[in-house]
Design a protein around this motif. Structure first.
Motif, PDB file in Angstrom:
ATOM      1  N   ARG A  71       0.853  -1.175   0.000  1.00 11.95           N
ATOM      2  CA  ARG A  71       0.000   0.000   0.000  1.00 11.95           C
ATOM      3  C   ARG A  71       0.899   1.238   0.000  1.00 11.95           C
ATOM      4  O   ARG A  71       1.868   1.296   0.766  1.00 11.95           O
ATOM      5  CB  ARG A  71      -0.919   0.022   1.238  1.00 11.95           C
ATOM      6  CG  ARG A  71      -1.871  -1.163   1.314  1.00 11.95           C
ATOM      7  CD  ARG A  71      -2.929  -1.097   0.230  1.00 11.95           C
ATOM      8  NE  ARG A  71      -3.917  -2.160   0.325  1.00 11.95           N
ATOM      9  CZ  ARG A  71      -3.879  -3.292  -0.364  1.00 11.95           C
ATOM     10  NH1 ARG A  71      -2.860  -3.532  -1.182  1.00 11.95           N
ATOM     11  NH2 ARG A  71      -4.846  -4.190  -0.245  1.00 11.95           N
ATOM     12  N   PRO A 112      -4.563   3.381  -1.398  1.00  8.52           N
ATOM     13  CA  PRO A 112      -5.894   3.625  -0.850  1.00  8.52           C
ATOM     14  C   PRO A 112      -6.297   5.089  -1.002  1.00  8.52           C
ATOM     15  O   PRO A 112      -5.507   5.998  -0.719  1.00  8.52           O
ATOM     16  CB  PRO A 112      -5.742   3.239   0.628  1.00  8.52           C
ATOM     17  CG  PRO A 112      -4.593   2.278   0.654  1.00  8.52           C
ATOM     18  CD  PRO A 112      -3.663   2.763  -0.405  1.00  8.52           C
ATOM     19  N   SER A 116      -5.012   6.532   3.654  1.00  3.38           N
ATOM     20  CA  SER A 116      -3.800   5.998   3.039  1.00  3.38           C
ATOM     21  C   SER A 116      -2.642   6.018   4.039  1.00  3.38           C
ATOM     22  O   SER A 116      -2.622   6.832   4.961  1.00  3.38           O
ATOM     23  CB  SER A 116      -3.429   6.814   1.801  1.00  3.38           C
ATOM     24  OG  SER A 116      -3.208   8.166   2.158  1.00  3.38           O
ATOM     25  N   HIS A 123       0.699  -4.767   3.237  1.00  4.33           N
ATOM     26  CA  HIS A 123      -0.651  -5.173   3.612  1.00  4.33           C
ATOM     27  C   HIS A 123      -0.699  -6.681   3.850  1.00  4.33           C
ATOM     28  O   HIS A 123      -1.317  -7.146   4.812  1.00  4.33           O
ATOM     29  CB  HIS A 123      -1.620  -4.789   2.501  1.00  4.33           C
ATOM     30  CG  HIS A 123      -2.997  -5.346   2.646  1.00  4.33           C
ATOM     31  ND1 HIS A 123      -3.890  -4.886   3.589  1.00  4.33           N
ATOM     32  CD2 HIS A 123      -3.650  -6.340   1.962  1.00  4.33           C
ATOM     33  CE1 HIS A 123      -5.025  -5.555   3.486  1.00  4.33           C
ATOM     34  NE2 HIS A 123      -4.913  -6.447   2.518  1.00  4.33           N
ATOM     35  N   TYR A 199      -8.919  -3.128  -7.729  1.00  2.00           N
ATOM     36  CA  TYR A 199      -8.485  -1.870  -7.132  1.00  2.00           C
ATOM     37  C   TYR A 199      -8.836  -0.731  -8.082  1.00  2.00           C
ATOM     38  O   TYR A 199      -8.250  -0.594  -9.161  1.00  2.00           O
ATOM     39  CB  TYR A 199      -6.969  -1.890  -6.900  1.00  2.00           C
ATOM     40  CG  TYR A 199      -6.471  -3.114  -6.172  1.00  2.00           C
ATOM     41  CD1 TYR A 199      -6.464  -3.170  -4.773  1.00  2.00           C
ATOM     42  CD2 TYR A 199      -5.997  -4.232  -6.872  1.00  2.00           C
ATOM     43  CE1 TYR A 199      -5.994  -4.284  -4.096  1.00  2.00           C
ATOM     44  CE2 TYR A 199      -5.534  -5.349  -6.201  1.00  2.00           C
ATOM     45  CZ  TYR A 199      -5.532  -5.383  -4.821  1.00  2.00           C
ATOM     46  OH  TYR A 199      -5.073  -6.479  -4.161  1.00  2.00           O
ATOM     47  N   HIS A 225     -11.277  -3.011  -3.438  1.00  4.41           N
ATOM     48  CA  HIS A 225     -10.531  -2.068  -2.622  1.00  4.41           C
ATOM     49  C   HIS A 225     -10.653  -0.686  -3.256  1.00  4.41           C
ATOM     50  O   HIS A 225     -10.352  -0.509  -4.444  1.00  4.41           O
ATOM     51  CB  HIS A 225      -9.052  -2.461  -2.549  1.00  4.41           C
ATOM     52  CG  HIS A 225      -8.798  -3.773  -1.882  1.00  4.41           C
ATOM     53  ND1 HIS A 225      -8.482  -3.897  -0.551  1.00  4.41           N
ATOM     54  CD2 HIS A 225      -8.813  -5.040  -2.383  1.00  4.41           C
ATOM     55  CE1 HIS A 225      -8.305  -5.171  -0.245  1.00  4.41           C
ATOM     56  NE2 HIS A 225      -8.507  -5.886  -1.341  1.00  4.41           N
ATOM     57  N   ALA A 227      -9.134   1.965  -4.070  1.00  7.50           N
ATOM     58  CA  ALA A 227      -7.724   2.341  -4.177  1.00  7.50           C
ATOM     59  C   ALA A 227      -7.361   2.548  -5.644  1.00  7.50           C
ATOM     60  O   ALA A 227      -8.053   2.059  -6.543  1.00  7.50           O
ATOM     61  CB  ALA A 227      -6.846   1.252  -3.572  1.00  7.50           C
TER      62      ALA A 227
END
Length: 249
Positions: A71, A112, A116, A123, A199, A225, A227
């Protein structure tokens, strides 16, 4: 990314890819891939230390490390991404994994859009263990809406700068096809998947049923996610795994 190479010290084979990561990994006979997710993200330095300790406690060498999910605070520029990757592979080189510009480890690295991390963080990660009947498993690395291995990302992004439902559908089709090619190279398919992750900060529902579910890409459901992919200009990324054991640590 279709050529597979055996990484004997780790007990897995991998799809040869770009220097920062491979296209995916699969357990060799006699081994299984397991996944561990951190309860909270750990900084790159903390994460590498925790992974080394975790593997040591399980009697596994650092070369058993075969995939990770990172991440980052925000999408990188292309130059910034290259600089980060040089730092990242330094530990893999010390661990005896990254050699002569060849990197066996599969990876996803996403950003993210809410809450974030302060810096690049771990992760989750995957690793091999010796196994009998439970042997097996694979991880297809994260793939975004751009071909890998080109001189740059910007000039090759699928429908660059577009986020209409039609453009996102085309991006998703491209990424799904890439996931299928990687799984095929690893001897797996959607029916073998235990986890499919997407994502994006854009709504995938308009093409969820007919592009993802209908082609069998979500046998265990889909984890969305909120992100962004790791490089500016990218809008959609996926990864997929089929592993017999997952833990939260």
């Amino acid at each position: 990314m279709t050529e597979t190479v055996t990484f004997e010290p780790g007990g897995y084979r991998y799809i040869r890819g770009v220097f920062q990561y491979s296209g995916g990994v699969a357990a060799e006979p006699g081994f299984a891939i397991e996944r561990a997710r951190f309860r909270r993200p750990l900084s790159l330095e903390e994460g590498f230390a925790a992974i080394e300790a975790y593997l040591g406690a399980r009697g596994r060498p650092t070369t058993a490390f075969c995939a990770c999910e990172l991440r980052s605070p925000a999408p990188f520029t292309e130059d910034g991404f290259a600089a980060f990757n040089r730092v990242y592979v330094g530990t893999l080189e010390r661990w005896g994994i990254f050699r002569d510009g060849d990197n066996p480890v599969a990876r996803s690295n996403v950003c993210p859009a809410v809450d974030s991390p302060a810096g690049p963080s771990f992760h989750a990660f995957s690793y091999t263990v010796a196994a009998g009947e439970a042997a097996g498993g694979f991880v297809a690395a994260g793939g975004a809406d751009v071909p890998e291995g080109k001189a740059n990302y910007r000039d090759h992004i699928v429908r660059r700068g577009e986020t209409s439902p039609e453009a996102l559908r085309e991006k998703a089709r491209f990424v799904l096809a890439e996931m299928e090619a990687r799984m095929q190279a690893l001897g797996a398919g959607w029916a073998d998947a235990t986890g499919t992750q997407v994502y994006t900060v854009h709504d995938p529902h308009p093409f969820f049923a007919d592009e993802i579910v209908a082609r069998g890409a979500a046998p265990a459901g889909l984890t969305w996610h909120y992100a962004r992919p790791p490089v500016e200009g990218l809008e959609y990324e996926m990864d997929v795994r089929g592993v017999p054991v997952e833990r939260t640590i």
